[in-house]
Design an enzyme around this catalytic site. Structure first.
Site, PDB file in Angstrom:
ATOM      1  N   ASP A  74       0.842  -1.203   0.000  1.00 54.98           N
ATOM      2  CA  ASP A  74       0.000   0.000   0.000  1.00 54.98           C
ATOM      3  C   ASP A  74       0.875   1.251   0.000  1.00 54.98           C
ATOM      4  O   ASP A  74       1.067   1.892   1.037  1.00 54.98           O
ATOM      5  CB  ASP A  74      -0.898  -0.072   1.251  1.00 54.98           C
ATOM      6  CG  ASP A  74      -1.876   1.066   1.338  1.00 54.98           C
ATOM      7  OD1 ASP A  74      -2.108   1.742   0.310  1.00 54.98           O
ATOM      8  OD2 ASP A  74      -2.417   1.293   2.449  1.00 54.98           O
TER       9      ASP A  74
HETATM   10  C1  SPV Z   1      -6.818   1.719   4.054  1.00 50.59           C
HETATM   11  O1  SPV Z   1      -7.693   0.906   4.367  1.00 50.59           O
HETATM   12  O2  SPV Z   1      -6.234   1.653   2.990  1.00 50.59           O
HETATM   13  C2  SPV Z   1      -6.522   2.832   4.933  1.00 50.59           C
HETATM   14  C3  SPV Z   1      -6.711   2.665   6.356  1.00 50.59           C
HETATM   15  O3  SPV Z   1      -6.040   3.811   4.457  1.00 50.59           O
HETATM   16  S1  SPV Z   1      -5.230   2.111   7.006  1.00 50.59           S
HETATM   17  O4  SPV Z   1      -4.853   0.904   6.312  1.00 50.59           O
HETATM   18  O5  SPV Z   1      -5.483   1.872   8.403  1.00 50.59           O
HETATM   19  O6  SPV Z   1      -4.264   3.168   6.810  1.00 50.59           O
HETATM   20 MG    MG Z   2      -5.369   3.607   2.504  1.00 53.25          MG
END
Ligand code: SPV
Ligand code: MG
Length: 566
Positions: A74
């Site tokens: 991510d």
């Molecule tokens: C996501 O779900 O991609 C978020 C929330 O941004 S977190 O993963 O907690 O950052």
């Molecule tokens: Mg996110």
């Protein structure tokens, strides 16, 4: 009722749903979806709790789970087109509002295009986080969490708000001060800046196991809202502080709760366990209890709806109705029971139909009804066969016509191909016609049921495709030299075709007086008299042209010929 895969909602209607929910509900419950299937599950799941039916209000299109589902970390590495594809899948499989995790929103000019695209798709809200591009996921400790300058981020929000067209699309600012370590004061300072820039709400994020810091923020947010004179929705993502309940969040002023990654994590765990069980056992039997049945997946993705529609719209094996009540002076037993090489015509008909997967066969018997004892058919009686003829016999089975049927004379032999072709021919009323009699008509000693069609039959003896044509006249009195075809005694009626003939038959039965086409009275009418009435009333009767594959047992001589042919 469960949402069918095909039920949808227009983008502008869906977009407005979230604002409505925020007005109506104490807290709006949002669950993550990362593809079409997870959206179907989240969209349709319902639980009853005390007197309430519980369900999720909408979706979070998480950057974490969208990336992970595609096999990426991510870190804003997934391109916009790929994210749009995930959003499209979720839109396509649901009818609830969407909140998009917009990461940092990227560069401000690009963000403007992003906003317009989301708005057009019917998304209700985008949440962007005040970190520098490319961000790192907030939950992993030890990662660099560079926050953007508050002014720069506020400008991005303003540009987004200026470019949006609709008034029900929302841009929410996500504050990462508690993630980056900048603290509560910085968080509140930023909240004020972003709200002043036009943000439609604030999301406060935390990765503490204890909810204390977000509850502190909520208290300060209340004060800030009072100072500003307006209060915009407050959003939280309780992934780490997961013991807090929805009711407690409501008590602290939160308006939206996002369960941000649970469906993907659940699938991830189940996939790992299942794969390892299969490996260990060298077969899948032990893994079955970990898996949904295939049918459950089929059901959720709408495959069973497709099956139902295919059966409804595409002609499949249909019922067959064979009127066999009449008598013939040349035959002692009913013609349909005439043995050909020891096997009755009707039995041969039943076998051919069974080969075409048609099992529901209804025979109307009258004259010599005790002769009809063979299995493979159901029997309905016309005990008044001397007074009322074939059309009356057919309508003894009126209830059975429901949904469509094939009509067959009791004294003909035919092959499977004719029936299969009939089932794949387009039309609501179709008669199987033959024009080969024209080549040997000098030898014909019977009164044929002849047909005139709109277009003359092709001169060519071979045509690659069946040409569309419709009947304009049918009767025994048509001049043999003028006629185009002979009726074989096989016809098809769709559900709509049945509706047509039932309406006409019942109207005529009530009010028709005197001759009915070629019959002396309606009671004595034949099948083709009804077809002529259908045509005269302006309904289309299609044809299926054949040159062989059927044979009529008209007289004793035909028995010998048929026996030779068989
Ligand atoms: C996501 O779900 O991609 C978020 C929330 O941004 S977190 O993963 O907690 O950052
Ligand atoms: Mg996110």
């Amino acid at each position: 009722m469960e949402l069918k895969k095909t039920s949808g909602i227009l983008p502008y209607l869906r977009r407005g749903l979230l604002k409505e929910l925020l007005q109506k509900k104490k807290i709006v419950k949002i669950i993550e979806a990362h593809n079409g299937l997870s959206a179907i599950i989240a969209n349709n799941i319902k639980e009853s709790y005390q007197d309430e039916i519980l369900e999720f209000d909408g979706f979070w299109v998480s950057s974490f789970t969208d990336s992970a589902a595609k096999g990426y970390p991510d870190i804003e590495v997934i391109g916009l087109e790929s994210r749009y594809e995930t959003i499209r899948q979720i839109l396509n499989s649901s009818n609830k509002p969407l909140i998009i995790d917009g990461d940092t929103g990227g560069e401000a000019a690009n963000f403007e295009y992003f906003i317009r695209a989301l708005e057009d798709m019917g998304v209700s809200m985008v949440i962007i986080e005040d970190k520098k591009f490319p961000k790192r996921n907030s939950l992993e400790s030890g990662t660099i969490q560079d926050q953007e300058e508050p002014e720069v981020f506020a400008t991005k929000i303003k540009r987004g708000k200026d470019i949006q067209i609709s008034d029900n699309f929302m841009i929410v600012a996500r504050i990462e001060s508690l993630i980056s370590g900048s603290g509560l004061k910085d968080a509140i300072y930023r909240a004020k800046k972003y709200l002043m820039a036009g943000a439609d709400g604030i999301m406060i994020h935390s990765k503490q196991r204890d909810p204390k810091e977000i509850l502190d923020f909520a208290r300060e947010y209340d004060k800030l809202s009072r100072d500003l004179g307006f209060r915009k929705p407050l959003v939280c993502v309780p992934t780490t502080y997961n013991t807090i309940t929805e009711d407690e969040l409501v008590d602290h002023g939160f308006n939206i709760v996002i369960y941000a990654n649970h469906l993907l994590r659940a699938a991830h765990k189940a996939m790992k366990e299942t794969a390892s069980i299969i490996l260990k056992n060298k077969r899948t039997f032990e893994a079955e209890s970990m898996c949904s049945p295939v049918k459950a997946v089929f059901k959720d993705v709408g495959f069973l709806d497709v099956k139902e529609k295919d059966l409804k719209y595409i002609k499949g094996p249909t019922k067959v109705i064979i009127p066999a009540a009449g008598s013939d002076q040349d035959f002692i037993i009913p013609k349909g029971m005439t043995p050909l090489n020891g096997k009755p015509v009707l039995q041969r008909q039943i076998e051919t139909l069974n080969n075409c997967k048609i099992k529901d066969i209804i025979v109307i018997r009258g004259y010599g009804k005790e002769e009809f004892s063979m299995g493979g058919a159901r029997y309905i009686d016309n005990d008044e066969y001397e007074k009322f003829y074939i059309l009356y016999s057919l309508f003894k089975a009126e209830e059975e016509m429901e949904g469509g049927f094939i009509f067959i004379y009791s004294d003909i032999l035919f092959n499977d191909q004719i029936i299969k072709n009939l089932l794949s021919t387009k039309g609501d009323i179709i008669l199987v016609l033959d024009n080969s009699y024209t080549y040997h008509k000098h030898k014909i000693d019977k009164n044929l049921e002849l047909v005139l069609t709109k277009n003359k039959p092709s001169e060519q003896t071979r045509d690659l495709y069946q040409l569309e044509n419709e009947i304009i006249r049918i009767g025994r009195s048509i001049n043999m030299d003028m006629a185009d075809y002979e009726f074989t005694g096989i016809a098809y009626f769709s559900e709509y075709g049945v509706e047509i003939i039932r309406k006409i038959y019942n109207e005529c039965k009530l009010s028709h007086k005197g001759k009915f086409h070629e019959a002396n009275s309606f009671e004595n009418a034949s099948f083709i008299d009804l077809i002529q009435e259908v045509i005269d009333r302006g309904f289309r009767v299609d044809i299926l042209e054949v040159h062989k594959g059927w044979f009529e047992i008209h007289n004793k001589k035909d028995i010998e010929i048929a026996e030779r042919l068989i």
